[in-house]
Design a protein around this motif. Structure first.
Motif, PDB file in Angstrom:
ATOM      1  N   TYR A  11      21.309  28.001  77.647  1.00 21.25           N
ATOM      2  CA  TYR A  11      21.271  28.504  76.239  1.00 21.25           C
ATOM      3  C   TYR A  11      20.786  29.885  76.153  1.00 21.25           C
ATOM      4  O   TYR A  11      21.074  30.855  75.313  1.00 21.25           O
ATOM      5  N   ARG A  54      14.596  28.940  72.336  1.00 22.34           N
ATOM      6  CA  ARG A  54      14.317  27.529  71.903  1.00 22.34           C
ATOM      7  C   ARG A  54      13.849  27.587  70.449  1.00 22.34           C
ATOM      8  O   ARG A  54      14.167  26.529  69.708  1.00 22.34           O
ATOM      9  N   MET A  57      16.647  28.191  67.903  1.00 20.78           N
ATOM     10  CA  MET A  57      17.561  27.338  67.791  1.00 20.78           C
ATOM     11  C   MET A  57      17.103  26.197  66.646  1.00 20.78           C
ATOM     12  O   MET A  57      17.849  25.211  66.509  1.00 20.78           O
ATOM     13  N   ARG A  58      15.859  26.160  66.768  1.00 20.46           N
ATOM     14  CA  ARG A  58      15.298  24.961  65.865  1.00 20.46           C
ATOM     15  C   ARG A  58      15.083  25.319  64.581  1.00 20.46           C
ATOM     16  O   ARG A  58      15.109  26.257  63.968  1.00 20.46           O
ATOM     17  N   LYS A  59      15.076  24.393  63.533  1.00 20.01           N
ATOM     18  CA  LYS A  59      14.726  24.139  62.387  1.00 20.01           C
ATOM     19  C   LYS A  59      13.274  24.816  61.993  1.00 20.01           C
ATOM     20  O   LYS A  59      12.492  24.502  62.631  1.00 20.01           O
ATOM     21  N   ASP A 175      26.343  27.604  64.044  1.00 23.87           N
ATOM     22  CA  ASP A 175      24.900  27.979  64.210  1.00 23.87           C
ATOM     23  C   ASP A 175      24.970  27.999  65.987  1.00 23.87           C
ATOM     24  O   ASP A 175      26.027  27.943  66.602  1.00 23.87           O
ATOM     25  N   TRP A 176      23.780  28.151  66.459  1.00 19.06           N
ATOM     26  CA  TRP A 176      23.536  28.601  68.031  1.00 19.06           C
ATOM     27  C   TRP A 176      23.719  27.268  68.622  1.00 19.06           C
ATOM     28  O   TRP A 176      24.329  27.223  69.714  1.00 19.06           O
ATOM     29  N   THR A 177      23.874  26.066  67.978  1.00 15.05           N
ATOM     30  CA  THR A 177      24.090  24.765  68.815  1.00 15.05           C
ATOM     31  C   THR A 177      25.440  24.848  69.306  1.00 15.05           C
ATOM     32  O   THR A 177      25.834  23.963  69.950  1.00 15.05           O
ATOM     33  N   GLU A 178      26.444  25.684  68.559  1.00 16.11           N
ATOM     34  CA  GLU A 178      27.845  25.732  69.060  1.00 16.11           C
ATOM     35  C   GLU A 178      27.987  26.086  70.432  1.00 16.11           C
ATOM     36  O   GLU A 178      28.824  25.568  71.265  1.00 16.11           O
ATOM     37  N   VAL A 180      25.873  25.240  72.850  1.00 16.81           N
ATOM     38  CA  VAL A 180      25.464  23.818  73.745  1.00 16.81           C
ATOM     39  C   VAL A 180      26.683  23.072  73.647  1.00 16.81           C
ATOM     40  O   VAL A 180      27.104  22.745  74.634  1.00 16.81           O
ATOM     41  N   LEU A 181      27.538  22.744  72.400  1.00 22.85           N
ATOM     42  CA  LEU A 181      28.732  21.906  72.398  1.00 22.85           C
ATOM     43  C   LEU A 181      29.534  22.646  73.335  1.00 22.85           C
ATOM     44  O   LEU A 181      30.598  22.023  74.014  1.00 22.85           O
TER      45      LEU A 181
END
Length: 260
Positions: A11, A54, A57-59, A175-178, A180-181
């Motif tokens: 990440y 980290r 990437m969190r709310k 968002d940033w989680t893309e 990770v996916l």
């Protein structure tokens, strides 16, 4: 079957790739604080950079160290020090009662405020209302909760990082989680080279206009009168068809849709 990522800092590497791409492609459009982050970030210790990503990437923007525990980072508090030293995060921020409640568990609330038995059983929202009139203003986390045995941090750059995410993706939907996916093999992307002339944002005004469009959309969803929201939509330059079409779509959507 989802593959296991072998690189625990995947990440971080993805985030750095975004910063490098933006710096190479949009340097002439960046503000001083955006450019400063892109320049300073690679020089930070790896654990500090990882902790920062980290948090990004969190709310939310306020976190307890006990909720930021990652094996590859090690000591959260030690990793946080360099971030605080250059103003990316704030250690032990001042919080109002509602912000404090977002960080606490019900047993902690009962302990800190010495709630009687009947109030300890209430929902957190009801506990908050019961205490609101007695606890006004802001205090640092360490003052609110002296024996927490924990640290608290506020990300001071979330809005800035959201702007960088907008510049990279060209929208606020992704968002940033893309990343990770993508690394897990759930999303597949084709690599395409874009010339500088193909930039979605051609000037800083384009970025500011997109941000203004986004804020107007949020105001509409929050129930503000449609006429007031449409009045504040930025004009958007005629020579940027992509941005102009987004504005026209926003006007059409808000005029034709029932109030939220």
């Amino acid at each position: 079957m989802i593959k296991v990522l072998e690189n625990p800092f995947y990440y971080l590497e993805n985030f750095q790739q975004v910063l490098t791409w933006i710096g190479d492609r949009y340097d002439d459009l960046l503000t001083a604080d955006e450019r400063a982050l892109i320049t300073a970030f690679p020089a930070l210790p790896q654990a500090s950079r990882a902790l920062f990503v980290r948090m990004v990437m969190r709310k939310g923007t306020v976190f307890r160290a006990s909720k930021l525990v990652y094996a590859e980072i090690g000591s959260t508090h030690e990793a946080a020090r360099p971030l605080a030293a250059i103003g990316l995060i704030e250690e032990d921020p001042a919080l109002d009662l509602e912000q404090l409640f977002d960080l606490l568990q019900k047993p902690e609330i009962g302990k800190i405020f010495q709630l009687p038995a009947h109030q300890r059983q209430l929902r957190k929202a009801d506990q908050l209302e019961a205490l609101r009139a007695r606890y006004e203003g802001q205090h640092r986390f360490s003052i609110w909760y002296e024996d927490a045995g924990d640290h608290c941090y506020r990300n001071l750059t979330q809005e800035l990082c959201d702007r960088l995410r907008l510049i990279f993706f060209g929208n606020y939907h992704q968002d940033w989680t893309e990343f990770v996916l993508s690394d897990l093999g759930i999303y597949q992307y084709e690599k395409v080279d874009f010339s500088p002339a193909a930039r979605g944002f051609r000037s800083r005004r384009d970025i500011d206009d997109f941000l203004a469009l986004h804020r107007c959309h949020e105001r509409y969803l929050e129930g503000e009168p449609v006429d007031e929201v449409i009045r504040d939509l930025p004009p958007c330059p005629e020579d940027n068809e992509w941005l102009r079409s987004r504005r026209d779509q926003a006007v059409t959507f808000q005029q034709s849709s029932p109030a939220p």
